[in-house]
Design a protein around this motif. Sequence first.
Motif, PDB file in Angstrom:
ATOM      1  N   VAL A   9      -3.693  12.895  -0.980  1.00  7.97           N
ATOM      2  CA  VAL A   9      -4.640  12.720   0.128  1.00  7.97           C
ATOM      3  C   VAL A   9      -4.025  13.215   1.429  1.00  7.97           C
ATOM      4  O   VAL A   9      -4.676  13.908   2.232  1.00  7.97           O
ATOM      5  N   TRP A  10      -2.769  12.871   1.652  1.00 11.28           N
ATOM      6  CA  TRP A  10      -2.063  13.367   2.851  1.00 11.28           C
ATOM      7  C   TRP A  10      -1.973  14.895   2.831  1.00 11.28           C
ATOM      8  O   TRP A  10      -2.221  15.552   3.857  1.00 11.28           O
ATOM      9  N   ASN A  11      -1.654  15.454   1.685  1.00 10.87           N
ATOM     10  CA  ASN A  11      -1.551  16.915   1.592  1.00 10.87           C
ATOM     11  C   ASN A  11      -2.910  17.583   1.812  1.00 10.87           C
ATOM     12  O   ASN A  11      -2.994  18.659   2.392  1.00 10.87           O
TER      13      ASN A  11
ATOM     14  N   ALA B  48       4.388  -0.561   1.955  1.00  9.12           N
ATOM     15  CA  ALA B  48       4.904   0.300   3.025  1.00  9.12           C
ATOM     16  C   ALA B  48       4.752   1.776   2.674  1.00  9.12           C
ATOM     17  O   ALA B  48       4.464   2.610   3.551  1.00  9.12           O
ATOM     18  N   ILE B  49       4.915   2.132   1.399  1.00  6.70           N
ATOM     19  CA  ILE B  49       4.770   3.539   0.996  1.00  6.70           C
ATOM     20  C   ILE B  49       3.333   4.002   1.209  1.00  6.70           C
ATOM     21  O   ILE B  49       3.074   5.072   1.776  1.00  6.70           O
ATOM     22  N   VAL B  50       2.371   3.178   0.755  1.00 13.41           N
ATOM     23  CA  VAL B  50       0.964   3.553   0.938  1.00 13.41           C
ATOM     24  C   VAL B  50       0.607   3.600   2.420  1.00 13.41           C
ATOM     25  O   VAL B  50      -0.104   4.512   2.880  1.00 13.41           O
ATOM     26  N   ALA B  51       1.101   2.629   3.194  1.00 17.64           N
ATOM     27  CA  ALA B  51       0.831   2.628   4.635  1.00 17.64           C
ATOM     28  C   ALA B  51       1.443   3.853   5.308  1.00 17.64           C
ATOM     29  O   ALA B  51       0.853   4.428   6.231  1.00 17.64           O
ATOM     30  N   ALA B  52       2.621   4.275   4.844  1.00 17.74           N
ATOM     31  CA  ALA B  52       3.257   5.464   5.416  1.00 17.74           C
ATOM     32  C   ALA B  52       2.426   6.709   5.140  1.00 17.74           C
ATOM     33  O   ALA B  52       2.266   7.578   6.018  1.00 17.74           O
ATOM     34  N   TYR B  53       1.880   6.815   3.931  1.00 12.64           N
ATOM     35  CA  TYR B  53       1.022   7.967   3.622  1.00 12.64           C
ATOM     36  C   TYR B  53      -0.258   7.931   4.464  1.00 12.64           C
ATOM     37  O   TYR B  53      -0.744   8.976   4.911  1.00 12.64           O
ATOM     38  N   ALA B  54      -0.817   6.739   4.664  1.00 13.54           N
ATOM     39  CA  ALA B  54      -2.013   6.622   5.497  1.00 13.54           C
ATOM     40  C   ALA B  54      -1.710   7.049   6.927  1.00 13.54           C
ATOM     41  O   ALA B  54      -2.494   7.767   7.565  1.00 13.54           O
ATOM     42  N   ALA B  55      -0.552   6.617   7.439  1.00 13.60           N
ATOM     43  CA  ALA B  55      -0.165   7.022   8.798  1.00 13.60           C
ATOM     44  C   ALA B  55       0.087   8.518   8.867  1.00 13.60           C
ATOM     45  O   ALA B  55      -0.275   9.178   9.863  1.00 13.60           O
ATOM     46  N   ALA B  56       0.690   9.092   7.828  1.00 12.06           N
ATOM     47  CA  ALA B  56       0.941  10.539   7.812  1.00 12.06           C
ATOM     48  C   ALA B  56      -0.365  11.316   7.763  1.00 12.06           C
ATOM     49  O   ALA B  56      -0.498  12.384   8.377  1.00 12.06           O
TER      50      ALA B  56
ATOM     51  N   ILE C  12       4.647  15.028  -1.372  1.00 12.64           N
ATOM     52  CA  ILE C  12       3.668  14.413  -2.270  1.00 12.64           C
ATOM     53  C   ILE C  12       4.357  13.463  -3.251  1.00 12.64           C
ATOM     54  O   ILE C  12       3.848  12.387  -3.562  1.00 12.64           O
ATOM     55  N   LEU C  13       5.524  13.858  -3.733  1.00 11.82           N
ATOM     56  CA  LEU C  13       6.219  13.099  -4.767  1.00 11.82           C
ATOM     57  C   LEU C  13       7.204  12.076  -4.195  1.00 11.82           C
ATOM     58  O   LEU C  13       7.772  11.285  -4.966  1.00 11.82           O
ATOM     59  N   ALA C  14       7.418  12.092  -2.888  1.00  6.53           N
ATOM     60  CA  ALA C  14       8.438  11.220  -2.297  1.00  6.53           C
ATOM     61  C   ALA C  14       8.124   9.749  -2.513  1.00  6.53           C
ATOM     62  O   ALA C  14       9.011   8.946  -2.835  1.00  6.53           O
TER      63      ALA C  14
ATOM     64  N   MET D 244       3.392   4.767  -9.951  1.00  8.51           N
ATOM     65  CA  MET D 244       3.863   6.033  -9.388  1.00  8.51           C
ATOM     66  C   MET D 244       2.720   7.037  -9.271  1.00  8.51           C
ATOM     67  O   MET D 244       2.640   7.797  -8.300  1.00  8.51           O
ATOM     68  N   CYS D 245       1.810   7.034 -10.260  1.00  9.22           N
ATOM     69  CA  CYS D 245       0.636   7.924 -10.177  1.00  9.22           C
ATOM     70  C   CYS D 245      -0.221   7.578  -8.962  1.00  9.22           C
ATOM     71  O   CYS D 245      -0.763   8.465  -8.291  1.00  9.22           O
ATOM     72  N   GLY D 246      -0.340   6.277  -8.686  1.00  8.75           N
ATOM     73  CA  GLY D 246      -1.087   5.881  -7.493  1.00  8.75           C
ATOM     74  C   GLY D 246      -0.456   6.392  -6.217  1.00  8.75           C
ATOM     75  O   GLY D 246      -1.154   6.847  -5.300  1.00  8.75           O
ATOM     76  N   PHE D 247       0.879   6.369  -6.158  1.00 10.15           N
ATOM     77  CA  PHE D 247       1.556   6.884  -4.973  1.00 10.15           C
ATOM     78  C   PHE D 247       1.428   8.412  -4.870  1.00 10.15           C
ATOM     79  O   PHE D 247       1.320   8.955  -3.769  1.00 10.15           O
ATOM     80  N   VAL D 248       1.440   9.085  -6.009  1.00 13.29           N
ATOM     81  CA  VAL D 248       1.218  10.537  -5.993  1.00 13.29           C
ATOM     82  C   VAL D 248      -0.183  10.840  -5.459  1.00 13.29           C
ATOM     83  O   VAL D 248      -0.385  11.788  -4.686  1.00 13.29           O
TER      84      VAL D 248
END
Length: 419
Positions: free
Chosen positions: A87-89, A131-139, A104-106, A78-82
Motif C-alpha cells: 500500500v505504501w509503495n 508499530a510496524i503497521v502504524a509506520a507504514y501508514a505514516a509512510a 516493502i519487505l522491511a 508477515m504477509c499482512g505486513f507485506v
Amino acid sequence: MQKAVAGSRMALDILTLYLVASLVAALLGGMLLFFWRHERIAALGWWGAAYLLGGASIAIWALAGASLPRWTELALTMCGFVACGMVWNAARVFHGRRTIWPGILAGAALWSVAGLLLPDTSKLRVVAGAAIVAAYAAATAAALWSERRKAMQSRWPAIAIPAMHGLALMLPILLGDFVLGDDAALSSRSGWVSAFAIELVLYAVGTVFIVFLLVSERVVTAHKTAASIDPLTGLFNRRGFAELTSRMIEREDLAARPVTVLLFDIDHFKAVNDTFGHAAGDEILKLFGTVLVHTLRVTDIVGRIGGEEFAAMLPCGVEEAVVAAERVRATFANAGVQIDGIPAATSVSIGVAGRAPGMDVNALLAVADRALYRAKREGRNRVEVAPAEPSSPGQQQLQTAQAAVRQPTVVHQFDKLSA
C-alpha cells in the motif's frame, strides 16, 4: 456457564468482524485489479494486490488461528505486513516514483525477528506489530504529503485516512498497556479488538474511495493538459499559451515588471513540405520546438500557436528579449539539418513586441505580428522589433479586432512568401 457463553459470543462477534473485513478487502482488491487492467495505472495494481493479500491472510488467521502451527501463523502475519508495504509503495508509484522492494519487505523482516526473539504473550511483540503497521501508514501519508505541490483536492483526505489508521493501531496499546495497566488492558482487550476490526473495514473502504478520487483527479488533469498541449512538439498550443500568458501578465502587472512577446515563423516551411514531404516538415517543427525549450529560460512561456508559427512570452524588457530572440535565431540557423542526406536551410523570422500598459495577449500578439511581417519582408532570418505604442482600452479593442480579421490574410501571405 454464562461467562463461557458470553465469551463464545464475543469470540464469534470478533471472528465475524474479521471475516467481514477480509471479505471487504477481497472485493475491493478485485475491483482495483479490474480497473488496473482497463486503465493500466500501476498503482491500482499494487493497491489491488495488497488488498487481496491482506484479506487472505486475515481470513486464514481468523478461521484457523488457534490451530495453526507457530511458523504458519508467523508467515501469515508477515504477509499482512507485506500488504501494508505494498500500500505504501502504491502511493509512491502513483506519483511516479520507483518501487523499493527492501521497504516493502522491511516490516515482514522485522516481524520475523520479533517472532523469533519474543514469546507469543510478550507485550513488546504486540507493540512491535502495531508499530510496524502504524509506520507504514505514516509512510503512506508522507508519500502523499510530499506531493503537496500538486493542486489535488483529495490530497488532505488521502493523508488523513492512513494517519488516522496508524493512530487507531497505537492508541489502544498506549492507553491499555502503558496508561491503564495490565488489569485494565486485559478487561478491555476484547473491546479494542472489536473496535480495531470495525476500523479496519472503514479504513479499507475509505482508502479505496480516496484512491478513486485521486485517479479521477489525475484523469481530469490529464485531459485538461492534453487540451492545452500541442501533440507534435509538446509545447503549449494556442489555448494553453493564451491561458498561461494571461496569468503572467496579471502577475507581472502587480509587480510593475515589463513583459515582451516573441513571435516566430519558420522561413520557407511550405517549400520543405513540398520538397521533402510532411514527415520532414514535422521533424523541422519538433527541432525548432526543442531549440526554443533549450535556448529560452524556464520562466519563459513557449507555445506553438499555428502551423509553423510559434510564440514566447518573456517576463523582461524588450532589450533583453531581443538578445534571447537573436540567440534562438542563430541556434536554429546553425542546426545543420540534413534530410535524406541533403542539407536543408533552417532559418526563422522573429517579431518582438513590448507590452504597453493595459494591453492583453491578443493585442500584444497583433503588434508582434506586424514586426514579424516586416522581418519577412526585409529578407527573413532576422529579428524585428515593433515600435513602442501607447495603449488605451479603445486602442486595445481595435488591435484585438484587427488581429482577428487580419490573421487569415497574414497566414496566406506567409504561405506565398514561403513558396
